[in-house]
Design an enzyme around this catalytic site. Structure first.
Site: not given
Length: 529
Positions: A101, A149, A383
């Site tokens: 991934q 998700g 962030c």
């Protein structure tokens, strides 16, 4: 070693017993024997040695030097002519490779928060472009509540909207309820729609999890005339065999068919994707803002028989909302507290807020994240910071460790989804200005320069969130341990890494990237030639 283990913390990983972290089959190590060997090697690795990891298996230790990375990782890399799912699965079954991934196989996954701020930023930009700066009074329809998700419902409500999120797996819905990413759940479409309409009318920010299959529910929503304001998707469509459940099958039936007849399973998965995307485009035709969220759903729909024009009738999220940020080297800067103490993250939150007081969206994110984000595994934060900003933050964290303000070192990394670290024509590099979508030199150069700059570990992967054959990407991690050595590494790596994003986009002809290069001193030899 602590970050590798954190990837497999039961609070973090989707199937830790199978070494699967997220994204269908994204693993932290190839086998438990390989995991044990990696851990044993890391325990005895000297400061001038580098461990090489080949698709989740430790294959060599070489003497390098103290400024070299301690670990270099390559996952799922196949020669291009053989870069397809069938070949990959044959090699995986033979025990020769694994799917890494993005941050699973590079040991810097931090749970759903890892994608949360990127999702927040994307939806905030969508709100700015289409809804006056807020999703208040709007409904976002989406699917997929897995590792990636699962960020969607909270990102929508953080932007003040209503989220209707469909998932076929009740365990995923329960997990999002437990971690407070999701507010309500039901297996009734009628109940879900009633809740949605009440929340929209009252302009309340609410997220609703609906148990169902997107390829069944979304066509039914079209038939009923349901009109969301935004529609997207983050099911694991990039993996048609291991990640996407075809319509008409229960989870148990899907598992049985997957084992018995994988070719038929994939055929049905692609056909379901075609129905799924046809519904999304139908909702778009009715007025919804539609965008692809980088899971290769559109390509799967085309393989399932949907015409190319229809399958690609809506854009990817990067060209629609994110590319201007990439031009400034902005992307998902993340960090984890090795102490395990949430107070260390609270202190770093305040430090970042103090460093960039003029960034209103960042300030809003930090406030809401501290209030609403449940940590998974090691306390962590993310962030979006740009060129120049990342180095400032990293150096400040190092000072805080050195002074004792933080109780242990801070691990600093990022998602592979970043401004200069990916070649992915259906996601990060979709519709590049100069047509260079498929040029994969950039992520390789990113990994090379971060290695040269002294990152503590560096990785290159194939496939990521879109699947085998569709992307090449790179990751890096550097540790703020309070030392002078760390300070020098941080300053170099957190400059070269986002600098690659500026250079990549300036080379592609984006004027904003060229402006940033000139303003902030990114040296690009042919920029003004």
């Amino acid at each position: 070693m602590r970050m590798l283990m954190n990837n497999l913390d039961p609070e973090v990983a989707e199937r830790p017993e199978d070494l699967v972290v997220y994204g269908g089959t994204g693993r932290a190590a190839r086998s438990w024997e390989a995991f044990d060997a990696i851990v044993a090697t890391l325990k005895e690795l000297a400061d001038d040695e580098t461990l090489l990891v080949q698709s989740g298996k430790p294959v060599a230790v070489f003497r390098t030097h103290e400024l070299a990375p301690r670990v270099l990782i390559s996952n799922s890399m196949l020669v291009p002519k053989w870069a397809d799912w069938d070949t990959f699965r044959e090699l995986e079954a033979a025990g020769l490779t694994m799917y890494g991934q993005m941050t699973a196989g590079s040991w810097i996954y931090i749970g759903t928060q890892g994608i949360l701020q990127g999702t927040f930023e994307t939806l905030a930009e969508c709100a700015t472009q289409h809804f006056g700066g807020s999703l208040r009074g709007t409904v976002t329809l989406t699917g997929g509540l897995g590792g990636m998700g699962g960020a969607q419902p909270l990102a929508v409500t953080m932007n003040e909207g209503v989220a209707l999120c469909i998932d076929v797996d009740p365990a995923r819905i329960e997990r999002r309820i437990k971690t407070r990413y999701l507010d309500r759940e039901t297996d009734s479409l009628d109940d879900a729609l009633a809740w949605v309409e009440r929340a929209k009318a009252s302009r309340e920010a609410v997220s609703i999890g609906l148990l169902g299959n997107c390829a069944e529910v979304e066509p039914e929503l079209v038939r009923r005339g349901f009109r969301p304001d935004v529609v997207t998707d983050q099911t694991s469509a990039h993996d048609p065999l291991g990640g996407y459940v075809p319509a008409g099958l229960s989870l148990e039936e899907a598992s049985e068919l997957r084992e018995r007849d994988p070719e038929e399973y994939q055929r049905r998965a692609y056909a379901s994707m075609a129905a799924h995307v046809e519904a999304i485009t139908g909702l778009m035709d009715a007025g919804a803002v539609a965008f692809d969220y980088g899971n290769n759903l559109r390509a799967g729909a085309e393989l399932g028989g949907l015409s190319r024009d229809r399958a690609y009738a809506y854009p990817g999220f990067v060209p629609a909302f994110v590319r201007p940020l990439f031009c400034e080297g902005k992307g998902p800067f993340r960090w984890a507290a090795l102490s395990g103490d949430p107070e260390d993250i609270s202190k770093t939150d305040r430090a970042v807020a103090e460093l960039f007081p003029e960034n209103e969206r960042l300030q809003r994110w930090l406030r809401m994240a501290e209030e609403r984000v449940a940590f998974q595994g090691l306390p962590a934060r993310i962030c979006w910071l740009g060129y120049g900003e990342r180095a400032q933050a990293g150096l400040r964290f190092n000072e805080m460790v050195a002074s004792g303000e933080l109780s242990a070192p801070i691990v600093i990394g990022r998602d592979h989804l970043d401004s200069g670290s990916v070649a992915s024509p259906f996601r990060e590099t979709e519709s590049m200005k100069d047509g260079s979508d498929a040029i994969a030199d950039w992520p390789i150069l990113n990994a090379l320069v971060n290695t040269a700059a002294g990152a503590h570990w560096v990785s290159v992967h194939h496939g990521g969130g879109v699947g085998i054959g569709y992307s090449i990407h790179a990751g890096m991690v550097v540790v703020a341990d309070g030392s002078r050595d760390a300070r020098e590494r941080l300053e170099r790596v957190l400059t070269t890494d986002p600098g690659m994003g500026v250079a990549r986009h300036a080379d592609a002809g984006y004027e904003r990237a060229a402006e940033v290069a000139r303003e902030r001193g990114v040296r690009i030899p042919m920029l003004d030639a």
